[in-house]
Write a protein that holds these residues in place. Structure first.
Motif, PDB file in Angstrom:
ATOM      1  N   ARG A 203      12.519 -35.156  23.896  1.00  0.00           N
ATOM      2  CA  ARG A 203      13.725 -34.615  23.279  1.00  0.00           C
ATOM      3  C   ARG A 203      13.619 -34.640  21.755  1.00  0.00           C
ATOM      4  NH1 ARG A 203      14.472 -39.842  24.410  1.00  0.00           N
ATOM      5  NH2 ARG A 203      15.529 -41.185  22.881  1.00  0.00           N
ATOM      6  N   ASP A 204      14.447 -33.840  21.097  1.00  0.00           N
ATOM      7  CA  ASP A 204      14.498 -33.820  19.641  1.00  0.00           C
ATOM      8  C   ASP A 204      15.204 -35.074  19.154  1.00  0.00           C
ATOM      9  OD1 ASP A 204      14.365 -33.008  17.007  1.00  0.00           O
ATOM     10  OD2 ASP A 204      16.172 -31.774  17.133  1.00  0.00           O
ATOM     11  N   ASP A 205      14.427 -36.057  18.693  1.00  0.00           N
ATOM     12  CA  ASP A 205      14.971 -37.356  18.301  1.00  0.00           C
ATOM     13  C   ASP A 205      14.028 -37.962  17.269  1.00  0.00           C
ATOM     14  OD1 ASP A 205      15.158 -40.459  18.631  1.00  0.00           O
ATOM     15  OD2 ASP A 205      16.953 -39.716  19.634  1.00  0.00           O
ATOM     16  N   PRO A 206      14.564 -38.635  16.238  1.00  0.00           N
ATOM     17  CA  PRO A 206      13.674 -39.240  15.235  1.00  0.00           C
ATOM     18  C   PRO A 206      12.623 -40.162  15.838  1.00  0.00           C
ATOM     19  CG  PRO A 206      15.955 -39.304  14.469  1.00  0.00           C
ATOM     20  CD  PRO A 206      15.996 -38.809  15.892  1.00  0.00           C
ATOM     21  N   PHE A 229      -0.392 -25.051  20.444  1.00  0.00           N
ATOM     22  CA  PHE A 229       0.386 -26.279  20.575  1.00  0.00           C
ATOM     23  C   PHE A 229       1.751 -25.948  21.171  1.00  0.00           C
ATOM     24  CE2 PHE A 229      -2.620 -26.539  17.156  1.00  0.00           C
ATOM     25  CZ  PHE A 229      -3.257 -27.753  17.376  1.00  0.00           C
ATOM     26  N   VAL A 230       2.133 -26.714  22.178  1.00  0.00           N
ATOM     27  CA  VAL A 230       3.386 -26.472  22.902  1.00  0.00           C
ATOM     28  C   VAL A 230       4.260 -27.709  22.787  1.00  0.00           C
ATOM     29  CG1 VAL A 230       4.427 -26.025  25.157  1.00  0.00           C
ATOM     30  CG2 VAL A 230       2.316 -24.834  24.491  1.00  0.00           C
ATOM     31  N   MET A 231       5.540 -27.496  22.455  1.00  0.00           N
ATOM     32  CA  MET A 231       6.512 -28.583  22.400  1.00  0.00           C
ATOM     33  C   MET A 231       7.646 -28.243  23.361  1.00  0.00           C
ATOM     34  SD  MET A 231       6.581 -29.103  18.249  1.00  0.00           S
ATOM     35  CE  MET A 231       7.417 -30.689  18.287  1.00  0.00           C
ATOM     36  N   ALA A 232       7.987 -29.189  24.221  1.00  0.00           N
ATOM     37  CA  ALA A 232       9.043 -28.962  25.210  1.00  0.00           C
ATOM     38  C   ALA A 232       9.978 -30.161  25.235  1.00  0.00           C
ATOM     39  CB  ALA A 232       8.444 -28.734  26.602  1.00  0.00           C
ATOM     40  N   GLY A 233      11.274 -29.898  25.309  1.00  0.00           N
ATOM     41  CA  GLY A 233      12.261 -30.962  25.365  1.00  0.00           C
ATOM     42  C   GLY A 233      13.597 -30.488  24.837  1.00  0.00           C
TER      43      GLY A 233
END
Length: 381
Positions: A203-206, A229-233
């Protein structure tokens, strides 16, 4: 045995997923579970209810006194044999309610290591301080999901005697190699079938330090421009302003794909050449690492929580917040020929199957509940 789980909340998160999987694999011939969430429902609450496990949701954020009074009444009415609390607020308020209701067989659940002053609420840090004091008086056991989390809490004053370390478990039937997934993901992204893909899930979190991943991706891109590059969340959508600006600044926008939340994480992982955890702090026993390893995919992870223990010789461990080290480890694994990288993935899956398979981990929890329940029985004359 009547088991009551009292969780801080049931929205999607690592600790909540661990609870879901524990309930999914619990021996229902022996254990009758009920779950109470202190802060409402969510995706995990719905999925637990689908297992035919009763779920009760309270609203402690908006009605703290009324919700706590209701919690005490619920515990008193259920008369559970064992209460298992889950996460800091669950540990504090759940165990207090249990004691007020006359229940003394209480097990705490720790799923966090360090708390950053910048990335965590002051109220959470205060709750943890209260738990440290209560730990000497209330729980029969404190189950920590990692060695590092146990040690961090001992340092801040938690009692040592009740601790049991039980790592997180992984469903090796759900998370498994899937050769067809490779072509499917590349087709979805419009890539050639042989394009190397590096995946980050979270998830998008610090705490997850996604900028660290993007900075490392830029270093890799300069050496191997064909890698994607793949980002998922949750929150990691294509319109993410901060990640998008950083990607443009570092020149990786053309090879960076933000997919947002996905319900096909096992397939995404099985499709990747590498899975990366770039977290800066707070992890205890990262699910992403074990899930990727179960899919037969090598991992690169920062040295947070029990990452080093979990990965062992099946990937690379690097310092947190150090994109140069993260990139170098990624380049090392990408440079392996296909057969060597596949062998590393096979070894990774075997490690999960041997030590962290969900059925094996669930039996450890069941043993804790049995031992605590036995301690509460009156001695025979």
């Amino acid at each position: 045995m009547r088991l009551l789980f009292i969780a801080s909340g049931l929205r999607l998160g690592g600790a909540e997923v661990v609870l879901l999987e524990l309930l999914r694999h619990l021996d229902r011939r022996v254990f009758a579970p009920t779950v109470i969430s202190l802060t409402g429902g969510g995706d995990i609450a719905d999925r637990i209810a689908a297992l035919d496990v009763p779920v009760i949701t309270l609203d402690m954020r908006r009605q703290p006194l009324g919700a706590f009074s209701s919690l005490v009444r619920q515990v008193r009415a259920m008369r559970p044999d064992v209460v298992q609390t889950w996460m800091y607020h669950g540990d504090l308020f759940g165990s207090l309610a249990a004691r007020l209701a006359g229940v003394r067989r209480i097990v705490w659940g720790l799923h966090n290591s360090t708390l950053s002053a910048a990335g965590s609420r002051r109220s959470t840090r205060l709750v943890r301080r209260a738990c440290a004091w209560l730990s000497h008086r209330v729980p029969r056991r404190i189950v920590s999901c990692s060695v590092v989390a146990r040690d961090v809490h001992l340092e801040i004053g938690y009692a040592s005697a009740p601790f049991v370390v039980i790592g997180n478990g992984f469903d090796v039937e759900r998370f498994r190699p899937a050769p067809a997934a490779r072509a499917e993901l590349r087709a979805e992204l419009g890539l050639a079938p042989d394009t190397p893909v590096v995946l980050a899930v979270g998830r998008d979190d610090p705490q997850k330090d996604h900028p660290n991943f993007v900075r490392a991706a830029a270093i890799v891109h300069a050496v191997q421009p064909h890698v994607h590059f793949v980002m998922a969340g949750t929150g990691l959508t294509p319109d993410h302003a901060r990640i998008g600006a950083l990607a443009r600044e570092r020149g990786v926008s053309p090879v960076l794909h933000l997919l947002g939340p996905r319900h096909d994480v096992p397939q995404l992982m099985a499709a990747a050449d590498l899975v990366v955890l770039a977290s800066a702090y707070g992890e205890a026993f990262p699910l992403v690492i074990g899930e990727a390893m179960a899919c037969g995919v090598p991992v690169v992870a920062t040295d947070v929580g029990d990452s080093r223990l979990l990965v062992a010789d099946c990937g690379r461990i690097v310092p947190p917040a150090h994109p140069e080290s993260l990139a170098q480890a990624m380049l090392e694994l990408l440079a392996l020929d296909e057969s060597d990288r596949a062998a590393l993935g096979v070894r990774a899956r075997a490690r999960i199957e041997q030590h962290y398979e969900i059925g094996h981990i669930t039996r450890k929890y069941e043993d804790v509940y049995r031992s605590v329940e036995r301690e509460g029985r009156p001695c025979a004359d």
